[in-house]
Structure formats: C-alpha cells, structure tokens
Design an enzyme around this catalytic site. Structure first.
Site, PDB file in Angstrom:
ATOM      1  N   ARG A  26       0.746  -1.205  -0.042  1.00  0.00           N
ATOM      2  CA  ARG A  26      -0.179   0.112   0.086  1.00  0.00           C
ATOM      3  C   ARG A  26       0.841   1.360  -0.175  1.00  0.00           C
ATOM      4  O   ARG A  26       0.321   2.398  -0.270  1.00  0.00           O
ATOM      5  CB  ARG A  26      -0.987   0.082   0.942  1.00  0.00           C
ATOM      6  CG  ARG A  26      -1.661   1.278   1.301  1.00  0.00           C
ATOM      7  CD  ARG A  26      -3.116   1.281   2.099  1.00  0.00           C
ATOM      8  NE  ARG A  26      -2.557   0.650   3.332  1.00  0.00           N
ATOM      9  CZ  ARG A  26      -2.062   1.286   4.432  1.00  0.00           C
ATOM     10  NH1 ARG A  26      -1.593   2.500   4.327  1.00  0.00           N
ATOM     11  NH2 ARG A  26      -1.837   0.472   5.567  1.00  0.00           N
ATOM     12  N   TYR A  52      -9.996  16.507 -18.257  1.00  0.00           N
ATOM     13  CA  TYR A  52     -10.595  15.151 -18.352  1.00  0.00           C
ATOM     14  C   TYR A  52     -11.766  15.088 -17.407  1.00  0.00           C
ATOM     15  O   TYR A  52     -11.864  15.927 -16.506  1.00  0.00           O
ATOM     16  CB  TYR A  52      -9.621  14.237 -17.952  1.00  0.00           C
ATOM     17  CG  TYR A  52     -10.204  12.976 -17.730  1.00  0.00           C
ATOM     18  CD1 TYR A  52     -10.769  11.937 -18.740  1.00  0.00           C
ATOM     19  CD2 TYR A  52     -10.364  12.155 -16.539  1.00  0.00           C
ATOM     20  CE1 TYR A  52     -10.820  10.797 -18.726  1.00  0.00           C
ATOM     21  CE2 TYR A  52     -11.070  10.893 -16.352  1.00  0.00           C
ATOM     22  CZ  TYR A  52     -11.411  10.180 -17.295  1.00  0.00           C
ATOM     23  OH  TYR A  52     -11.671   9.148 -17.324  1.00  0.00           O
ATOM     24  N   ASP A  73      -1.007  17.240 -16.348  1.00  0.00           N
ATOM     25  CA  ASP A  73      -1.415  16.001 -16.693  1.00  0.00           C
ATOM     26  C   ASP A  73      -1.128  16.007 -18.269  1.00  0.00           C
ATOM     27  O   ASP A  73      -1.467  16.330 -18.879  1.00  0.00           O
ATOM     28  CB  ASP A  73      -2.931  16.152 -16.611  1.00  0.00           C
ATOM     29  CG  ASP A  73      -3.474  14.451 -16.748  1.00  0.00           C
ATOM     30  OD1 ASP A  73      -2.897  13.871 -17.628  1.00  0.00           O
ATOM     31  OD2 ASP A  73      -4.554  14.245 -16.235  1.00  0.00           O
ATOM     32  N   LYS A 103      -3.624   4.567 -20.064  1.00  0.00           N
ATOM     33  CA  LYS A 103      -3.534   5.087 -21.642  1.00  0.00           C
ATOM     34  C   LYS A 103      -2.381   4.803 -22.351  1.00  0.00           C
ATOM     35  O   LYS A 103      -2.138   3.440 -22.420  1.00  0.00           O
ATOM     36  CB  LYS A 103      -3.656   6.442 -21.494  1.00  0.00           C
ATOM     37  CG  LYS A 103      -4.993   7.184 -20.618  1.00  0.00           C
ATOM     38  CD  LYS A 103      -6.298   6.281 -21.013  1.00  0.00           C
ATOM     39  CE  LYS A 103      -7.325   6.993 -19.958  1.00  0.00           C
ATOM     40  NZ  LYS A 103      -7.633   8.419 -19.580  1.00  0.00           N
TER      41      LYS A 103
HETATM   42  C1  LIG Z   1      -7.983   8.938 -18.511  1.00  0.00           C
HETATM   43  C2  LIG Z   1      -7.580  10.003 -18.031  1.00  0.00           C
HETATM   44  C3  LIG Z   1      -7.712  10.213 -16.615  1.00  0.00           C
HETATM   45  C4  LIG Z   1      -8.008   9.304 -15.622  1.00  0.00           C
HETATM   46  O1  LIG Z   1      -7.262   8.073 -15.762  1.00  0.00           O
HETATM   47  P1  LIG Z   1      -7.725   6.595 -15.285  1.00  0.00           P
HETATM   48  O2  LIG Z   1      -6.856   5.940 -15.148  1.00  0.00           O
HETATM   49  O3  LIG Z   1      -9.176   6.341 -15.941  1.00  0.00           O
HETATM   50  O4  LIG Z   1      -8.362   6.910 -13.534  1.00  0.00           O
HETATM   51  C5  LIG Z   1      -6.931  11.399 -16.200  1.00  0.00           C
HETATM   52  N1  LIG Z   1      -6.463  12.338 -16.925  1.00  0.00           N
HETATM   53  C6  LIG Z   1      -6.529  12.263 -18.540  1.00  0.00           C
HETATM   54  C7  LIG Z   1      -5.955  13.288 -19.356  1.00  0.00           C
HETATM   55  C8  LIG Z   1      -7.041  10.922 -18.771  1.00  0.00           C
HETATM   56  O5  LIG Z   1      -7.127  10.970 -20.136  1.00  0.00           O
END
Ligand SMILES: *Cc1c(COP(=O)(O)O)cnc(C)c1O
Length: 410
Positions: A75, A129, A199, A224
């Site tokens: 964890r 997002y 991000d 992704k």
């Molecule tokens: C998909 C996505 C997220 C969230 O990611 P998860 O792994 O689905 O929780 C955050 N920021 C962006 C830009 C994304 O495309």
C-alpha cells in the site's frame, strides 16, 4: 517517508539489493528515451537472475526487529514491482522520483491533496478530463477547497489568488488537443510560488517532458499510453523527491495503491512506449492531413496541422503531435452516429492510448455530465468525434475512415 527511508532515494535501495554498483545508472541517464523505456528501473545483470522483473504478489516484507530501513509495504508503493516501474517513469520524465498508484484519477486526487487543504484555492484549465472536472467541482469544494477554472481566452494571472496552492493543466487537452504554453505558465507559477501540475497523459514522456519546461509535477493515467494495451488501470506522478514523498503520504492514508500484477503489466507496456507512440504520432498526422480535405468533415482538431490554434507552441514543446485527433462531422450528431455505426476496424470505445484505434463521442463519454451549453463553450460541437489512433497500418485506418465517412459525405 524520508525518516523511514533514512534519507536515501527510493531507487537506491532497490538498486543495491539487485546488485547494482554505484555509477551503473550513469550511461542510462545519458541515453535516449527508447533505451530508457527498455532498461531504466530493471534489474542489473546478475548470474541466474531473471531478465524480467518477477511479479511479487506479497502485501508485506520481512523486517528487522527494529527497522532501520524503509519499510516495504504494497500500500506504500514500495513493492518491488511498483518501485521498478516508478523508476522507469522517473527516468523517462527526467524526474528525481516517481510513484505509481491505482488509476489516473488516484494520481490526480492524491497530487492535489498533497498541495491543498481546507481554505486553499486551485486554478485549473477549463478543458480537462471529465473525471478531473468532477473532482475539482464536486469533491474539492466539499473539503473546503475553492476552484477557479480558466478558459482559453481568460487570464491565468487574474485567476490566481493569495490562497492559490496549485495550478493544474492538461497538455494536450481533451478533446480539442489545445497546447497551453507551459513555459509561460511555469513562469507565472514560479513568480507566485505556486506549484504547476501537468497532466501529460495525452503526450507521454516521448512527446513531452513537462519538467523540462518548468512544471513541478507530471501526472499520468497509466491506463492510456504508458500501459498501452487497454488492459491495465494505473496512474503515476513524477517530480522532485520531496513532492513525491508527500504524495506517498496521501497514498498511505487514502490507500489507492497499484496491484503488483498491474504494475508488472505497466512495466511491460512501458518497454515499447517509444515505438508505439512514434507510430501513433505518424498515423494521426497522416490521417489528420487526409481528413482536412475530406468533404464529410467540417473541422479537424490536431496540433500537428497548421490550422490548429496552438500549432506553433505545439511545435516548440512537443517531440511528436500525438495519437489523439478530433473531428467535427458535417451533419451533426446524427451523421456522427451513422459514421460510428459503419466502422469495421476502428473500435467504438471510450479511453485512449492503446494499440487499437478507438473512437468516441465526448458527449456520451468524457463530457457526458456537461450540459449542452457547457459542451459548446468547450468547443465540443454537434458531430464531434474523438479518435485515439493505434499502431495499425495507416492505409488500413484510412480505408476504414473512407468507407465510414462515405465518398460524398454522410
Ligand atoms: C483517463 C484520464 C485520466 C483518468 O485516468 P484513469 O486511469 O481512467 O483513472 C486522467 N487524465 C486524463 C487526461 C485522462 O485521459
């Protein structure tokens, strides 16, 4: 964490255990991104040692009766699989440290919670997002955190308040692929002593390394491109060790750790990141150019096209324009739905960054909770489709798009 770790960096102890000698990492630090993606964070060669990181499905690890070293606990993000993949991500981002967590949303949430608390303020881009927008608009206010969202024509300087403790942007943004100039934003953030969080899920470290341009923290949805095969849910943050330690404290308290098997899948996916992203960059650029002249298409949003409003900034910041591309189909949502129905190769699914080409309509997926007015304000017109180009042959993708769009349009 620092106390527990006795001042050493997360990677050092793991390296020592795997028999790395001091200086072993030096050639890697000077190597290119493809080499880092393959080798960074892996075990140093030793006779009979496995070439591939074994999956360590253990929640806990033996301790000395009185622990003098960092306590390993799954964890805490200190399981060997989590550490190896975090080291790889840190190397790719040119970061001092990184941490992997259970999802991209866990990465966004923990990163923000590390910087803000009751009475504080966050400034974020309006184009984010959908899950991040929900976090900012529904969850943070309940914790006493105020949020200001900044549209592309609004002033970042004016949005900043005395209590602002974090600035958050996505580069490129979802789904218009806007590329905010993080160099300029980093300058404003630095003047005011506010951390800039980027991000960079859509870019990956192959196309953009935000820390090189003055950002303080990089956030990824590993679900992704980093994982790259649509088979793992994961998240990551990379930045200075003090910041990563603080985020680790939040991970310990809130608990969204990455499962060791998922960490192993993420590590395996990362080894081919450079190859995949290069192909995805090529595919999307080729298709963007072709779509721009297509009679069924009203608009193509792709930062690699000169028609894109941020083409110049994108050309300066990015090493590749990415695999994400959006279009507005002539004839609105009805026409766009007909196109979706006709695809044979392109898969209709939300998410992105996998080896297969996906298409989705943001109004039913990432922006389903936005009102039609909000969607229009974000530039998501009727007929809007978002593509995540995969690694297939560009000619096959083009042929599928051609038959789905119809020769004369829809
Ligand atoms: C998909 C996505 C997220 C969230 O990611 P998860 O792994 O689905 O929780 C955050 N920021 C962006 C830009 C994304 O495309």
């Amino acid at each position: 964490m620092r106390g527990e770790a006795g001042g050493e960096k997360p990677g050092e102890r793991a390296g020592e255990k795997r028999g790395k000698k001091p200086g072993d990492d030096r050639p890697l630090q000077q190597s290119g991104p493809s080499t880092r993606a393959v080798h960074a964070g892996g075990a140093a060669p030793a006779p009979d040692a496995p070439l591939v990181t074994p999956i360590t499905e253990s929640a806990t690890f033996y301790n000395e009766p009185v622990p003098t070293k960092e306590v390993l606990y799954t964890r805490y993000g200190t399981n060997p699989n989590q550490r190896v993949v975090a080291e790889k991500i840190a190397a790719l981002e040119g970061a001092e440290a990184a941490l992997v967590v259970g999802s991209g949303m866990a990465a966004c949430s923990l990163a923000l919670l590390a910087f803000v608390g009751s009475g504080d303020h966050v400034v974020a881009a309006r184009a984010l997002y959908g899950g991040t927008v929900r976090l900012l608009q529904r969850e943070l206010p309940r914790l006493g955190v105020a949020v200001t969202l900044v549209g592309d024509r609004e002033s970042w300087r004016r949005a900043i308040q005395a209590k602002t403790r974090a600035i958050l942007v996505e580069v490129p943004s979802n789904p218009l692929l806007r590329v905010v100039d993080i160099r300029a934003l980093a300058k404003i953030a630095r003047e005011r002593g506010i951390p800039l969080l980027v991000d960079a899920t859509f870019a990956t470290p192959i196309n953009l390394r935000p820390l090189e341009h003055g950002a303080d923290l990089v956030i990824h949805s590993g679900t992704k491109y980093l994982g790259g095969h649509s088979d793992v849910t994961a998240g990551a943050v990379a930045g200075p060790a003090v910041v990563i330690d603080e985020i680790r404290e939040k991970l310990k308290s809130f608990g969204p750790n990455l499962d060791p098997h998922a960490a192993w899948l993420l590590e395996r996916g990362l080894k081919t990141l450079a190859l995949r992203v290069e192909r995805q960059n090529e595919n999307a650029l080729a298709i963007a150019r072709w779509l721009e002249g297509h009679p069924a298409i009203e608009t193509v949003h792709y930062p690699g096209l000169e028609s894109h409003p941020d083409h110049r900034v994108a050309s300066e910041l990015l090493d590749g324009y990415g695999g994400m591309l959006s279009v507005v189909v002539k004839g609105g949502d009805e026409a766009a739905l007909r196109v979706l129905d006709r695809f044979r190769l392109v898969r209709v699914a939300p998410s992105l960054g996998g080896v297969e080409t996906l298409v989705s309509m943001p109004r039913f997926t990432s922006h389903a909770s936005a009102t039609p007015e909000e969607r229009r304000a974000l530039g998501i017109q009727d007929g809007f489709l978002r593509f995540s180009f995969g690694i297939e042959d560009a000619e096959d993708l083009r042929a599928d798009l051609e038959q789905a769009l119809g020769p004369e349009g829809v």
